[in-house]
Enzyme design. Sequence first.
Site: not given
Ligand code: NVA
Ligand code: CP
Length: 304
Positions: A103, A130, A133, A221, A261, A289
């Site tokens: 990530r 993502h 997800q 989101d 998500c 997930r």
């Molecule tokens: N769009 C959000 C998704 C979190 C799972 C982010 O990138 O923070």
């Molecule tokens: N939805 C998701 O990816 O959650 P986290 O940021 O908690 O991993």
Amino acid sequence: MKHLLKMSDLTREELFHILDVADELKADNKAGRKHHYLEGKTIALIFAKASTRTRTSFEVGAYQLGGLGTYLNATTEMQIGRGEPIQDTARVLGRYYDGIMIRTFKQSDVEALAQWSGIPVINGLTDYCHPCQVLADLQTIRERRGSFEGLKMCFIGDGNNMANSLIVGGLLAGMSVTAVCPNNYLPAADVLEYAKAYPGKFTFCQDPKEGAKGADILVTDVWTSMGQEEETQLRKKAFQGYQINGELLSLANPGCMVLHCLPAHRGEEITADVFEAHADEIFDEAENRLHAQKAVMAILMGGK
Ligand code: NVA
Ligand code: CP
């Protein structure tokens, strides 16, 4: 399929194979049937951003498949955080591990890791996409609706990582997809280009009410994603009206699902009452997930 870097790398067959394996592993998990697809195998779990779901579901999932996931904080603990090049990190980890989940911010770092490590790489979120997800989202939609046939999914909000993966994943799965995003917050240009291969199936608009009409699934989101915290106030203004609330939901088809998500910001992209009314769907989505990522690891690393 060698890696999971972004949804558009997947063929329709590969997508449905992942979803089928995810359903199978979920049923086996509920029935207490154990699997050993990752017996003796290890996966590096690299995080340059915060996570609750991704970290825990990968750690638990790897263990449930007989393997081991090791959490690595890229910002404060790894040498990447002090400037070690990604291609050197990749070549080292490729000699220890059987797979990598990462990530991070830049999609190009994930692509470089895949190019240099020689082992399967899974994208656990970048600024661009993502995919893990969205696999869970698709699993949730199919298990609740039976198939994707004839469904309209509408994403409302920031044209960000989630929007990009939902557009591609939704179209690939066979749904009609609408994206509703304000000016300056559009989905990625290559995703809009990808959608052109699905004439009549993809719509972009800027009026949430128009987008929600006839929807079977509404998705949103956060307005401010990880790494964009300095823009919070600006974004709160830009996204006014781009909220899933009772009024918007009343325009959708009866029984419309609501997905998020997580983490959710009640009162911003979704109201507390809509969130709680759809909590069963949203937390099934979060649960999936685990199952979807077990499927990805079993396929990429366990010969499933
Ligand atoms: N769009 C959000 C998704 C979190 C799972 C982010 O990138 O923070
Ligand atoms: N939805 C998701 O990816 O959650 P986290 O940021 O908690 O991993």
